[in-house]
Design an enzyme around this catalytic site. Sequence first.
Site, PDB file in Angstrom:
ATOM      1  N   CYS A 178      18.717 -24.085  11.564  1.00 25.01           N
ATOM      2  CA  CYS A 178      19.995 -24.253  10.866  1.00 25.01           C
ATOM      3  C   CYS A 178      20.478 -22.985  10.169  1.00 25.01           C
ATOM      4  O   CYS A 178      21.581 -22.973   9.615  1.00 25.01           O
ATOM      5  CB  CYS A 178      19.885 -25.392   9.857  1.00 25.01           C
ATOM      6  N   THR A 184       9.349 -28.387   8.222  1.00 28.79           N
ATOM      7  CA  THR A 184      10.671 -29.023   8.108  1.00 28.79           C
ATOM      8  C   THR A 184      11.153 -29.199   6.678  1.00 28.79           C
ATOM      9  O   THR A 184      12.354 -29.340   6.456  1.00 28.79           O
ATOM     10  CB  THR A 184      10.653 -30.409   8.781  1.00 28.79           C
ATOM     11  N   HIS A 193      24.207 -24.381   1.455  1.00 28.27           N
ATOM     12  CA  HIS A 193      23.726 -24.999   2.694  1.00 28.27           C
ATOM     13  C   HIS A 193      24.044 -26.493   2.650  1.00 28.27           C
ATOM     14  O   HIS A 193      24.623 -27.025   3.592  1.00 28.27           O
ATOM     15  CB  HIS A 193      22.232 -24.753   2.858  1.00 28.27           C
ATOM     16  N   THR A 204      20.841 -34.041   2.381  1.00 25.31           N
ATOM     17  CA  THR A 204      19.532 -34.690   2.354  1.00 25.31           C
ATOM     18  C   THR A 204      19.005 -34.680   0.920  1.00 25.31           C
ATOM     19  O   THR A 204      19.257 -33.723   0.172  1.00 25.31           O
ATOM     20  CB  THR A 204      18.521 -33.982   3.264  1.00 25.31           C
ATOM     21  N   PRO A 205      18.285 -35.715   0.518  1.00 28.70           N
ATOM     22  CA  PRO A 205      17.779 -35.761  -0.866  1.00 28.70           C
ATOM     23  C   PRO A 205      16.930 -34.547  -1.229  1.00 28.70           C
ATOM     24  O   PRO A 205      17.159 -33.910  -2.269  1.00 28.70           O
ATOM     25  CB  PRO A 205      16.958 -37.061  -0.887  1.00 28.70           C
ATOM     26  N   GLU A 213      17.760 -26.772  -3.104  1.00 31.38           N
ATOM     27  CA  GLU A 213      18.783 -25.732  -3.157  1.00 31.38           C
ATOM     28  C   GLU A 213      19.299 -25.538  -4.574  1.00 31.38           C
ATOM     29  O   GLU A 213      19.531 -24.397  -5.009  1.00 31.38           O
ATOM     30  CB  GLU A 213      19.934 -26.065  -2.216  1.00 31.38           C
ATOM     31  N   LYS A 220      29.903 -28.942   4.865  1.00 32.19           N
ATOM     32  CA  LYS A 220      29.277 -30.005   5.657  1.00 32.19           C
ATOM     33  C   LYS A 220      29.756 -31.398   5.262  1.00 32.19           C
ATOM     34  O   LYS A 220      29.567 -32.348   6.031  1.00 32.19           O
ATOM     35  CB  LYS A 220      27.762 -29.925   5.535  1.00 32.19           C
ATOM     36  N   HIS A 257      26.703 -31.399   9.982  1.00 34.07           N
ATOM     37  CA  HIS A 257      25.786 -30.261  10.090  1.00 34.07           C
ATOM     38  C   HIS A 257      25.815 -29.732  11.517  1.00 34.07           C
ATOM     39  O   HIS A 257      25.335 -30.388  12.444  1.00 34.07           O
ATOM     40  CB  HIS A 257      24.378 -30.714   9.716  1.00 34.07           C
ATOM     41  N   PHE A 314      14.896 -25.280   9.516  1.00 35.46           N
ATOM     42  CA  PHE A 314      13.540 -25.722   9.823  1.00 35.46           C
ATOM     43  C   PHE A 314      12.688 -24.496  10.149  1.00 35.46           C
ATOM     44  O   PHE A 314      13.131 -23.564  10.838  1.00 35.46           O
ATOM     45  CB  PHE A 314      13.552 -26.658  11.030  1.00 35.46           C
TER      46      PHE A 314
END
Length: 431
Positions: free
Chosen positions: A183, A291, A324, A328-329, A335, A356, A361, A419
């Site tokens: 990503c 990941t 970014h 996601t939790p 971040e 996003k 994404h 990732f």
Amino acid sequence: MRRRVVVTGIGAVCPLGNDVATTWQNLLAGRSGVDFIRDFPVDKLRSDIAASVKGFDVGKYLSPKEADIYGRVTHLSLAAAVEALREAGIASIQRAPAADDEAAEGAAAQGDGGIDRTRIGCLMSTGMGSVEIFEEQIARSAARGPRAVSPYFIPGVMPNGAAALIAMRYGLMGPSYNLASACATGTHSIATSALMIEAGEADVMVAGGAEAATRLNTVAGFGNAKALARAVDGDPTRASRPFDRRRQGFVMGEGAGALVLEEEQHARARGAKPLAFVTGFGMTTDAEHLTRPHSSGLGLALSLERALARAGVAPEAIGYINPHATSTPQGDAAEVLALRRVFGERLARIPISATKSMIGHLLGGAGAVETIAVVCSLRDQLLHPSINVDELDPDCPLDVVRERRSVELRHAVKCSAGFGGHNCSLVLERA
């Protein structure tokens, strides 16, 4: 003094538009490009939504035979590069006839306005390549035997196909290849291209990223890893919600973004108008998990610190952050920790908006399209909103832009993570 890098062209194909102007207007309006998946059965998948490119006509860029050889990710990459190169004023370069071989070679190396095409390169990258070609050819082999596999399988599926096609189309003989870091691919391609220009390896680079991997098996893989969001209350447009308390995962997207980066004096000598400066970049690795992001956001923070140091800019000078922010939790939380490490308490007063939230994404294309959004912000002095932030997560005390906002902006930051623990951050400056 280091050679300065300017952006002279931008091009995009994404869920909000098939060019930069349309994409930017839809971003400013807060529109979502997310919808239900209709291209394959979704009844056994954990997520049935995605952000897809709509109404794209590959026939504008490739013949039917070419379009059949190359995968969709290459189609989108070429379209974005064509738009960026047109804005930069670099048209297609043709080999000129000459009386002898030496003269022919010299003529072939020259482009518009005497541009030396041996000094123009292309890092138009993808993280996953032409997924659909790989799937189709494996299925053909399984059903009919190996001799049924297309002779174009390898050139069609290879991730460097887009960079090769763009280089051939425009006669670009400088450094050209694919760079893959999941990503962070698009952002890494921009940073590496800027580094090449600074180091004198090229005068102009076509830089960016793309992905077109919304297929049954990829959606199944991400879904089984419990990384994907579902429609919220039956509405797919509300699924991507970075920094919101109810965020549940990211939305698969597709698209491409391309930037023409150029050494400043080279651009000015040919009368090209700079859109922005790429003044700093930082590239690091978490070295912790395949990941999951670093629990404290350390790797991303280090990339931000290195980008600021290279730009010679203090954290206090940054007036906007395009994060970014996958929705996601774990990713959003890590971040925020990274940003807080770099910007301290002032982070709560720096405007942030997550692209996003509207385009999903784009994986390998995310960083490139999002960097283009930053370039547009610097050019127009406008910030696009983050949508779907109904209730800001208390662990994310940020100045999230909820509506289109006018600003006086000189320095902005774009950061990406992928990732494998790959991190890349950019500092951009108003031209």
